[in-house]
Design a protein around this motif. Structure first.
Motif, PDB file in Angstrom:
ATOM      1  N   ALA A 568     -43.674   7.820  -3.935  1.00  0.00           N
ATOM      2  CA  ALA A 568     -45.049   7.502  -4.324  1.00  0.00           C
ATOM      3  C   ALA A 568     -45.206   7.397  -5.840  1.00  0.00           C
ATOM      4  CB  ALA A 568     -46.005   8.547  -3.775  1.00  0.00           C
ATOM      5  N   SER A 569     -44.270   7.996  -6.581  1.00  0.00           N
ATOM      6  CA  SER A 569     -44.388   7.911  -8.039  1.00  0.00           C
ATOM      7  C   SER A 569     -43.978   6.529  -8.552  1.00  0.00           C
ATOM      8  CB  SER A 569     -43.549   9.004  -8.704  1.00  0.00           C
ATOM      9  OG  SER A 569     -42.167   8.775  -8.504  1.00  0.00           O
ATOM     10  N   PHE A 570     -43.433   5.691  -7.654  1.00  0.00           N
ATOM     11  CA  PHE A 570     -43.154   4.296  -8.006  1.00  0.00           C
ATOM     12  C   PHE A 570     -44.380   3.449  -7.629  1.00  0.00           C
ATOM     13  CE2 PHE A 570     -38.969   6.099  -7.707  1.00  0.00           C
ATOM     14  CZ  PHE A 570     -38.208   5.417  -8.628  1.00  0.00           C
ATOM     15  N   ASP A 571     -45.385   3.467  -8.481  1.00  0.00           N
ATOM     16  CA  ASP A 571     -46.607   2.684  -8.232  1.00  0.00           C
ATOM     17  C   ASP A 571     -47.184   2.926  -6.845  1.00  0.00           C
ATOM     18  OD1 ASP A 571     -46.119   1.709 -10.694  1.00  0.00           O
ATOM     19  OD2 ASP A 571     -45.563  -0.313 -10.080  1.00  0.00           O
ATOM     20  N   GLY A 572     -47.075   4.132  -6.325  1.00  0.00           N
ATOM     21  CA  GLY A 572     -47.687   4.449  -5.035  1.00  0.00           C
ATOM     22  C   GLY A 572     -46.956   3.887  -3.825  1.00  0.00           C
ATOM     23  N   LEU A 573     -45.675   3.529  -3.973  1.00  0.00           N
ATOM     24  CA  LEU A 573     -44.907   2.961  -2.851  1.00  0.00           C
ATOM     25  C   LEU A 573     -44.925   3.896  -1.646  1.00  0.00           C
ATOM     26  CD1 LEU A 573     -41.558   1.445  -4.122  1.00  0.00           C
ATOM     27  CD2 LEU A 573     -43.613   0.260  -3.383  1.00  0.00           C
ATOM     28  N   ASP A 574     -45.030   3.307  -0.449  1.00  0.00           N
ATOM     29  CA  ASP A 574     -44.974   4.117   0.766  1.00  0.00           C
ATOM     30  C   ASP A 574     -43.730   3.833   1.604  1.00  0.00           C
ATOM     31  OD1 ASP A 574     -45.477   1.686   1.887  1.00  0.00           O
ATOM     32  OD2 ASP A 574     -47.206   2.319   3.058  1.00  0.00           O
ATOM     33  N   GLY A 575     -42.843   2.994   1.128  1.00  0.00           N
ATOM     34  CA  GLY A 575     -41.545   2.811   1.779  1.00  0.00           C
ATOM     35  C   GLY A 575     -41.537   1.962   3.032  1.00  0.00           C
ATOM     36  N   ARG A 576     -42.649   1.350   3.381  1.00  0.00           N
ATOM     37  CA  ARG A 576     -42.714   0.630   4.661  1.00  0.00           C
ATOM     38  C   ARG A 576     -41.922  -0.672   4.660  1.00  0.00           C
ATOM     39  NH1 ARG A 576     -47.657  -0.908   1.988  1.00  0.00           N
ATOM     40  NH2 ARG A 576     -47.757  -3.179   1.860  1.00  0.00           N
ATOM     41  N   ASP A 577     -41.633  -1.210   3.486  1.00  0.00           N
ATOM     42  CA  ASP A 577     -41.021  -2.542   3.423  1.00  0.00           C
ATOM     43  C   ASP A 577     -39.992  -2.628   2.282  1.00  0.00           C
ATOM     44  OD1 ASP A 577     -42.788  -2.334   1.354  1.00  0.00           O
ATOM     45  OD2 ASP A 577     -43.819  -4.237   1.714  1.00  0.00           O
ATOM     46  N   LEU A 578     -39.157  -1.583   2.172  1.00  0.00           N
ATOM     47  CA  LEU A 578     -38.204  -1.524   1.054  1.00  0.00           C
ATOM     48  C   LEU A 578     -37.093  -2.557   1.219  1.00  0.00           C
ATOM     49  CD1 LEU A 578     -37.688   2.254   0.209  1.00  0.00           C
ATOM     50  CD2 LEU A 578     -39.396   0.632  -0.617  1.00  0.00           C
ATOM     51  N   MET A 579     -36.825  -3.284   0.161  1.00  0.00           N
ATOM     52  CA  MET A 579     -35.780  -4.311   0.179  1.00  0.00           C
ATOM     53  C   MET A 579     -34.573  -3.930  -0.664  1.00  0.00           C
ATOM     54  SD  MET A 579     -38.475  -7.440  -0.164  1.00  0.00           S
ATOM     55  CE  MET A 579     -37.312  -8.524  -0.942  1.00  0.00           C
ATOM     56  N   GLY A 580     -34.801  -3.164  -1.724  1.00  0.00           N
ATOM     57  CA  GLY A 580     -33.674  -2.822  -2.582  1.00  0.00           C
ATOM     58  C   GLY A 580     -33.995  -1.680  -3.522  1.00  0.00           C
ATOM     59  N   LEU A 581     -33.003  -0.816  -3.753  1.00  0.00           N
ATOM     60  CA  LEU A 581     -33.122   0.253  -4.752  1.00  0.00           C
ATOM     61  C   LEU A 581     -31.997   0.031  -5.750  1.00  0.00           C
ATOM     62  CD1 LEU A 581     -34.177   1.614  -1.941  1.00  0.00           C
ATOM     63  CD2 LEU A 581     -34.074   3.699  -3.272  1.00  0.00           C
ATOM     64  N   LEU A 582     -32.365  -0.128  -7.003  1.00  0.00           N
ATOM     65  CA  LEU A 582     -31.399  -0.529  -8.020  1.00  0.00           C
ATOM     66  C   LEU A 582     -31.276   0.548  -9.089  1.00  0.00           C
ATOM     67  CD1 LEU A 582     -29.720  -2.808  -9.452  1.00  0.00           C
ATOM     68  CD2 LEU A 582     -31.888  -3.727 -10.269  1.00  0.00           C
ATOM     69  N   TRP A 583     -30.048   1.048  -9.275  1.00  0.00           N
ATOM     70  CA  TRP A 583     -29.769   1.969 -10.392  1.00  0.00           C
ATOM     71  C   TRP A 583     -29.235   1.096 -11.514  1.00  0.00           C
ATOM     72  CZ3 TRP A 583     -29.385   3.267  -5.334  1.00  0.00           C
ATOM     73  CH2 TRP A 583     -29.885   4.505  -4.934  1.00  0.00           C
ATOM     74  N   THR A 584     -29.931   1.068 -12.644  1.00  0.00           N
ATOM     75  CA  THR A 584     -29.584   0.057 -13.647  1.00  0.00           C
ATOM     76  C   THR A 584     -29.781   0.511 -15.086  1.00  0.00           C
ATOM     77  OG1 THR A 584     -30.114  -2.179 -14.422  1.00  0.00           O
ATOM     78  CG2 THR A 584     -31.901  -0.945 -13.450  1.00  0.00           C
ATOM     79  N   ALA A 585     -29.059  -0.154 -15.983  1.00  0.00           N
ATOM     80  CA  ALA A 585     -29.285   0.001 -17.416  1.00  0.00           C
ATOM     81  C   ALA A 585     -30.279  -1.082 -17.857  1.00  0.00           C
ATOM     82  CB  ALA A 585     -27.967  -0.147 -18.166  1.00  0.00           C
ATOM     83  N   GLY A 586     -30.586  -1.112 -19.152  1.00  0.00           N
ATOM     84  CA  GLY A 586     -31.488  -2.117 -19.696  1.00  0.00           C
ATOM     85  C   GLY A 586     -32.904  -1.577 -19.784  1.00  0.00           C
ATOM     86  N   PRO A 587     -33.854  -2.368 -20.314  1.00  0.00           N
ATOM     87  CA  PRO A 587     -33.644  -3.737 -20.776  1.00  0.00           C
ATOM     88  C   PRO A 587     -33.025  -3.845 -22.175  1.00  0.00           C
ATOM     89  CG  PRO A 587     -35.933  -3.130 -21.051  1.00  0.00           C
ATOM     90  CD  PRO A 587     -35.250  -1.957 -20.414  1.00  0.00           C
ATOM     91  N   GLN A 588     -32.906  -2.741 -22.917  1.00  0.00           N
ATOM     92  CA  GLN A 588     -32.355  -2.847 -24.269  1.00  0.00           C
ATOM     93  C   GLN A 588     -30.866  -3.212 -24.191  1.00  0.00           C
ATOM     94  OE1 GLN A 588     -33.755  -0.279 -22.940  1.00  0.00           O
ATOM     95  NE2 GLN A 588     -32.331   1.426 -22.898  1.00  0.00           N
ATOM     96  N   ALA A 589     -30.425  -4.054 -25.135  1.00  0.00           N
ATOM     97  CA  ALA A 589     -29.052  -4.549 -25.126  1.00  0.00           C
ATOM     98  C   ALA A 589     -28.063  -3.434 -25.444  1.00  0.00           C
ATOM     99  CB  ALA A 589     -28.908  -5.684 -26.131  1.00  0.00           C
ATOM    100  N   GLY A 590     -26.838  -3.595 -24.972  1.00  0.00           N
ATOM    101  CA  GLY A 590     -25.772  -2.661 -25.324  1.00  0.00           C
ATOM    102  C   GLY A 590     -24.904  -2.297 -24.141  1.00  0.00           C
ATOM    103  N   LYS A 591     -23.779  -1.659 -24.477  1.00  0.00           N
ATOM    104  CA  LYS A 591     -22.853  -1.200 -23.438  1.00  0.00           C
ATOM    105  C   LYS A 591     -23.436   0.048 -22.776  1.00  0.00           C
ATOM    106  CE  LYS A 591     -18.395  -3.045 -24.466  1.00  0.00           C
ATOM    107  NZ  LYS A 591     -18.218  -3.710 -25.764  1.00  0.00           N
ATOM    108  N   PHE A 592     -23.111   0.247 -21.506  1.00  0.00           N
ATOM    109  CA  PHE A 592     -23.613   1.425 -20.809  1.00  0.00           C
ATOM    110  C   PHE A 592     -22.578   1.913 -19.801  1.00  0.00           C
ATOM    111  CE2 PHE A 592     -24.312  -0.293 -16.620  1.00  0.00           C
ATOM    112  CZ  PHE A 592     -24.427  -1.661 -16.841  1.00  0.00           C
ATOM    113  N   ALA A 593     -22.703   3.179 -19.437  1.00  0.00           N
ATOM    114  CA  ALA A 593     -21.834   3.751 -18.406  1.00  0.00           C
ATOM    115  C   ALA A 593     -22.501   4.991 -17.833  1.00  0.00           C
ATOM    116  CB  ALA A 593     -20.479   4.121 -19.002  1.00  0.00           C
ATOM    117  N   PHE A 594     -22.665   5.011 -16.516  1.00  0.00           N
ATOM    118  CA  PHE A 594     -23.130   6.229 -15.853  1.00  0.00           C
ATOM    119  C   PHE A 594     -22.468   6.311 -14.484  1.00  0.00           C
ATOM    120  CE2 PHE A 594     -26.341   2.951 -14.953  1.00  0.00           C
ATOM    121  CZ  PHE A 594     -26.524   3.053 -13.580  1.00  0.00           C
ATOM    122  N   THR A 595     -22.450   7.512 -13.943  1.00  0.00           N
ATOM    123  CA  THR A 595     -21.818   7.730 -12.643  1.00  0.00           C
ATOM    124  C   THR A 595     -22.845   8.355 -11.721  1.00  0.00           C
ATOM    125  OG1 THR A 595     -19.766   8.126 -13.842  1.00  0.00           O
ATOM    126  CG2 THR A 595     -19.782   8.766 -11.538  1.00  0.00           C
TER     127      THR A 595
END
Ligand SMILES: [Zn+2]
Length: 602
Positions: A568-595
């Motif tokens: 719900a902390s994602f703009d009040g999402l209720d999960g009824r129609d989830l299409m994708g969950l993305l773990w991502t870097a950005g939008p600022q440019a540069g190299k990144f690494a996480f596990t």
């Protein structure tokens, strides 16, 4: 047709190509002209108000019977953030024909401005904007996960303001807020830098409007010569001389009670159950009205802000109506009607509240072409049942909205909301994805990107939108909570487009990007080990269309940490129609690494 007449006709056509075709006349209507109330007719033609008087008419005019109704100038919301077109459409449906954005994307605003100029924005409120706001490094406004310019000393003010002018800012917004009142101390601009910013703004003929958190910030802002305050405060009772201090500085105040009061009020939001309002609020709006800032307020009292409004009004300080939509607890359009009611509750007369959303902001922000019902002004108009100059709640009983003389199709909008609601109910009844019961998504113990359900984990980058960012996914030894393996996500965000992303996407549906009903799940949970930078989770859902909901999370250098985020902390999402969950870097440019490891949606 002579050549000169042809040229004249072409000019008119270009100036207002989509303005209402036939003249429009409101007959025998109560007219609140922005200041005063009278009774009569209003004639509209080619997008402009042509005459206000009696026995008005025109050949072929569409006649609107105004008996028992009141005609108001199109409403102006003096404090918003419009991140997308939906916001401005929604605003217009509720009679808000102009929004004054107090920080937003200059690129988006340039496009909107072009549309408005071309007369093609008849389905959306007109937007004026501060663009990027002036704030200190790590100050308020830098927390949203996209890069923002900052400054820290007076010598930088002139260049900062010159950049905003280049961006096309209509005024300057400055942040004076140390966050202490919210229980989240943050850096803020010092008084000398604020004064230098105001001076630079005025030199560029821009108004300087200041976001404040606490009463002390209001003093700093006004001592610096600011033209107006973009909020009031709830941290303290107004000092005995506060109202006269503001009046002596000839400043206006946009109290934004709608965003402040929910911080100290309990109970359900009243707007959500108003029969005039509710049919036009979609599920996202309903959730948005219920949202609250995650605040730990040390000392607040719900009487402080209304008391201050009453004292300011008594001292002759112009009060402007603003909502601060889209922030927790407020939505575009509807919340301005809530703000008007709050201003009246605080002590303004209904007429003064109406002026706060029409003639006053127009005068203060130099919008000479609107805000009043007078010949020659834009035909931005709202027709309501009854008499809002006596009962402010009548502003919600909207009978019609016109922007530049073009009627807004509110029925079509309401039907769209209804259809969306039916679709949501249908989606909530769909069976959850097989295998999703336990809540586990992936733990990488088989050395692969295997998921417990759905279409799996895949790399995802901004190449989808023409970007060139890269990502590499690799299962590596040494997982979280003593497990054997985890998923390393590494790559590079290229270019500072403001939208760059690269990461790993979980697709919970049976097919890639098919919506899955995960409405039984409330919490996204995972472990992360990073390089100390903040990364993001972006969530795609069917009802969001091309938009996504996003939150950032911190990482600790080389150490596993646990992250829990309510859906719900994602703009009040209720999960009824989830299409994708993305773990991502950005939008600022540069190299990144996480596990990441132990991905769960519980
Ligand atoms: Zn704001």
């Amino acid at each position: 047709m002579s050549r000169s007449l042809l040229v004249a006709a072409l000019f008119v056509a270009l100036a207002a190509p989509r303005a209402g075709a036939a003249p429009l006349v409101f007959k025998n209507v109560r007219i609140f002209d922005g200041t005063r109330t009278s009774q009569g007719d209003v004639l509209v033609d080619k997008g402009l108000i042509r005459a206000v008087g009696h026995k008005l008419g025109a050949k072929g005019a569409t006649v609107v019977d105004g008996s028992g109704k009141t005609l108001l100038p199109g409403l102006i919301d003096s404090h918003t953030h419009a991140f997308d077109d939906k916001a401005l459409t929604e605003a217009l449906v509720f009679g808000v024909t102009t929004e004054l954005e107090m920080a937003g994307s200059p690129e988006k605003n340039r496009a909107l401005r072009e549309n408005e100029k071309a007369g093609e924005a008849t389905g959306a409120a007109d937007l004026r904007s501060a663009g990027m706001m002036a704030t200190a490094p790590k100050g308020h406004g830098t927390e949203y996960g996209f890069p923002v310019p900052t400054l820290s000393k007076p010598e930088e003010a002139e260049a900062f303001v010159a950049d905003r002018v280049k961006d096309g800012a209509d005024y300057l917004k400055i942040v004076v807020d140390d966050g202490k009142w919210l229980g989240h101390p943050i850096p803020t601009l010092d008084a000398a830098t604020v004064a230098a910013l105001v001076k630079a703004a005025h030199a560029h003929k821009l108004l300087a409007v200041v976001h404040i958190g606490a009463q002390s910030g209001a003093r700093i802002a006004l001592d610096a010569g600011a033209d107006g305050l973009a909020h009031l405060f709830i941290d303290s009772a107004p000092a005995a001389d506060f109202a006269s201090f503001v009046a002596a500085h000839h400043a206006f105040v946009i109290p934004t009670l709608s965003v402040l009061m929910p911080l100290c009020e309990a109970g359900a939001p009243a707007l959500a159950s108003d029969p005039h309002v509710a049919p036009f609020l979609d599920e996202g709006d309903m959730a948005q009205l219920e949202r609250r800032f995650p605040a730990r307020l040390p000392a607040v009292n719900c009487t402080y802000a209304p008391t201050t409004v009453r004292e300011l009004d008594a001292a002759g300080v112009p009060i402007l109506a603003g909502t601060d939509a889209t922030n927790p607890g407020v939505v575009h359009g509807a919340s301005l009607h809530g703000e008007l009611a709050r201003l009246v509750d605080a002590g303004l007369t209904p007429e003064k509240a109406l002026a706060a959303a029409t003639s006053l902001p127009a005068a203060r922000f130099g919008l000479a072409d609107r805000g009043r019902i007078a010949p020659g002004l834009r035909a931005d108009l709202v027709l309501v049942d009854g008499d809002p100059t006596k009962d402010i709640l009548q502003t919600r009983a909207i009978a019609g909205v016109w922007k530049r003389g073009v009627a807004v199709d509110r029925d079509a909008y309401r039907q769209k909301v209804e259809a969306e609601r039916a679709q949501a109910a249908h989606e909530r009844e769909a069976p959850p994805p097989p295998g999703s019961d336990s809540g586990a998504i992936a733990d990488f113990e088989d050395g692969k990107l295997t998921t417990k359900y759905g279409a799996g984990l895949v790399p995802s980058t901004d190449a989808l939108r023409g970007g060139t960012s890269t990502v590499d996914l690799k299962v590596v030894p040494g997982g979280a909570v003593g497990s054997k393996q985890a998923l390393a996500v590494a790559g590079e965000i290229k270019g500072n487009s403001g939208f760059g992303w690269a990461g790993v996407m979980f697709q919970p549906g049976a097919m890639p990007m098919a919506p899955a009903n995960l409405s039984a799940k409330k919490m996204l949970h995972f472990w992360v080990k990073g390089d100390g930078a903040r990364y993001r989770v972006m969530i795609f859902a069917r009802h969001l269309g091309f938009r996504y909901a996003v939150r950032t999370f911190p990482t600790t250098n080389g150490k596993w940490t646990e992250v829990s985020m309510p859906l719900a902390s994602f703009d009040g999402l209720d999960g009824r129609d989830l299409m994708g969950l993305l773990w991502t870097a950005g939008p600022q440019a540069g190299k990144f690494a996480f596990t990441i490891d132990q991905l769960e949606l519980r």
